[in-house]
Motif scaffolding. Structure first.
Motif: not given
Length: 517
Positions: A383-403
């Motif tokens: 399987f793969y499951a794909l979820s659209p998420v924000p790109h890295l350029g927003h001011d409140n960018g997601v820290d994917w190492q944590v999330e």
């Protein structure tokens, strides 16, 4: 066409940066025109975002999973004197996909027009006439946007001026969702007719309504799967390139596009190797091409400031996973499923505008093992499951190492609740890609999944051109240039390239090139 000029070492040579589908298709077209082609890619196998990773007996297709216009591939092979269907086996999907809404409603997309009309009438009888009108709208935009504009260069602004009245008549200023809303009232049907831009990196509430043409692509040509995954297409393309006398180099990263006499003259790799060429084609992201590969050259249009102001497609969170002994479990779950979250407009706004990682999600779920058992061990599933998420350029960018892991667990919980009950009892292999993976693996600016977003003022002439406006002898292919993302789009960039690059000077004496005629 522009006439190349170069040093003797570069005579008759072309180099392609990146072995994604656009780069390999470009190499095939150049080979058919007599050029001695070298393709350089930093990954360990060809295909780019369409490549695959094998883990624990599972083959995970990393990116695109469907072929919607097989004729684009057949035309490409034909231009090289080859038969696509002898090299790759395509299997038509029926149903195309199943959409599962949060309120329990479903929508099953099929090839048969009568079945589609019956599905629309089942959900909202009052919308059937509007749905039929929508399909006519879709075909009109296909004829103009895909068959006309999408198959010719758009680097001359005069060409854009000529078609502005047509854009106005077709209400290209209206978004895909807004156009769907003029035809159907039921919110389930509005979603089913407007979500497609997400598969090319676009916000359905802002991307031009020209992209309703995708509904015609599905209706006219169907949805297909390549046995062996898109990787099989990339491998077959690589074989055509090498049969033409070309060379595909894996594990080599291009560091810079070289310039001599005011023209592109080849590339330099990070390991110091040089490849001189009369023609340079970059299938790297357009942003990476201009911001990194041409960093030592003055850029007039695609400056760092201009790229920073551009609107980029969303990021992608993709969970690849394998399950044990489930081949006959979940019989209602087919090859393609779309699990829709409780919000649509607000969730899309979170992703594209606010840059916020929402608690809820919508998922595209790919289960190729129901069609192609070779992608999983006997009796198991991939399987793969794909979820659209924000790109890295927003001011409140997601820290994917944590999330990353908490978000994966949320994806798993949604799948267990909505699509795959008992999933946790059968899980084996697991692999996660975040926007940071896209940034690091594919050198995608801001970790965007599909390069520059295809809004109306970032399409056609407004998009980075196939014939570079920054450097003679440089051409662009792939999702970041015209006509745009998606398998038909990136393959189409090579068709436009073939209109711009002349035959190689030595073509008449090249038996491989002559054999393609």
């Amino acid at each position: 066409m522009t006439k190349p000029s170069s040093t003797p070492d570069a005579a008759g040579r072309a180099v392609v940066v990146g072995a994604g589908l656009g780069g390999l298709a470009s190499a095939m077209r150049l080979g058919a025109k007599g050029w001695q082609v070298t393709v350089v890619d930093r990954l360990d196998r060809p295909g780019g975002r369409g490549s695959s990773i094998s883990q624990g007996g599972h083959r995970f297709d990393l990116g695109p999973t469907i072929v919607t216009v097989p004729q684009t591939l057949r035309d490409l092979w034909s231009a090289c004197g080859r038969d696509f269907d002898r090299d790759v086996q395509l299997v038509p999907m029926d149903p195309f996909y199943r959409i599962l809404f949060a309120d329990g409603e479903t929508f099953t997309a099929r090839k048969d027009p009568a079945a589609m009309q019956a599905e629309v009438a089942r959900i909202s009888p009052a919308d059937l006439a509007g749905y039929i009108r929508f399909l006519k709208d879709s075909e009109t935009r296909y004829r103009f946007g895909y068959e006309d504009l999408g198959r010719r260069p758009m680097h001359n602004f005069i060409e854009t001026l000529k078609v502005i009245p047509r854009f106005a008549m077709l209400r290209a200023d209206r978004s895909v969702h807004a156009h769907a809303a003029t035809r159907v009232r039921d919110p389930h049907l509005r979603f089913a007719l407007s979500f497609h831009p997400l598969f090319i990196g676009g916000d359905p509430f802002n991307v031009t309504s020209m992209y309703v043409l995708v509904s015609h692509l599905e209706a006219a040509f169907g949805v297909h799967y390549a046995m062996g995954g898109v990787q099989a297409i990339a491998d077959a393309m690589t074989k055509v390139v090498t049969d033409q006398g070309g060379n595909v180099i894996s594990g080599g990263e291009v560091d810079e596009i070289l310039v001599q006499g005011g023209r592109a003259s080849g590339v330099k790799l990070t390991d110091g190797r040089h490849f001189p060429a009369e023609v340079v084609v970059s299938n790297a992201d357009a942003g990476h091409t201009y911001d990194r590969l041409l960093r030592n050259q003055r850029r007039r249009r695609w400056t760092p400031a201009r790229l920073k102001r551009s609107r980029w497609s969303m990021g992608l969170f993709v969970w690849y996973f394998g399950t044990k002994g489930t081949r006959h479990r979940w019989p209602e779950v087919g090859h393609h499923s779309i699990v829709v979250g409780p919000r649509y407009r607000d969730h899309i706004r979170d992703i594209f505008i606010c840059g916020r990682l929402a608690d809820d999600m919508s998922l595209y779920v790919h289960r190729p093992s129901v069609t192609d058992p070779s992608c999983a061990p006997d009796g198991d599933d991939t399987f793969y499951a794909l979820s659209p998420v924000p790109h890295l350029g927003h001011d409140n960018g997601v820290d994917w190492q944590v999330e990353a892991e908490p978000y994966r667990k949320k994806v798993q919980a949604v799948l267990e609740e909505r699509l795959l009950p008992g999933l946790s009892l059968h899980l084996t292999e697991s692999l996660v890609f975040t926007p940071e993976t896209f940034r690091d693996r594919y050198l995608s600016p801001l970790g965007a999944g599909f390069s520059i977003e295809p809004r109306i003022l970032q399409s056609a002439w407004f998009r980075p051109h196939n014939l570079s406006e920054e450097l003679p002898g440089l051409y662009l292919a792939g999702a970041g240039t015209h006509p745009g993302a998606g398998v038909p789009g990136v393959i189409g960039t090579s068709e436009i390239l073939a209109q711009l690059v002349p035959d190689a000077p030595h073509r008449a004496a090249n038996p491989v090139a002559l054999a393609a005629e």
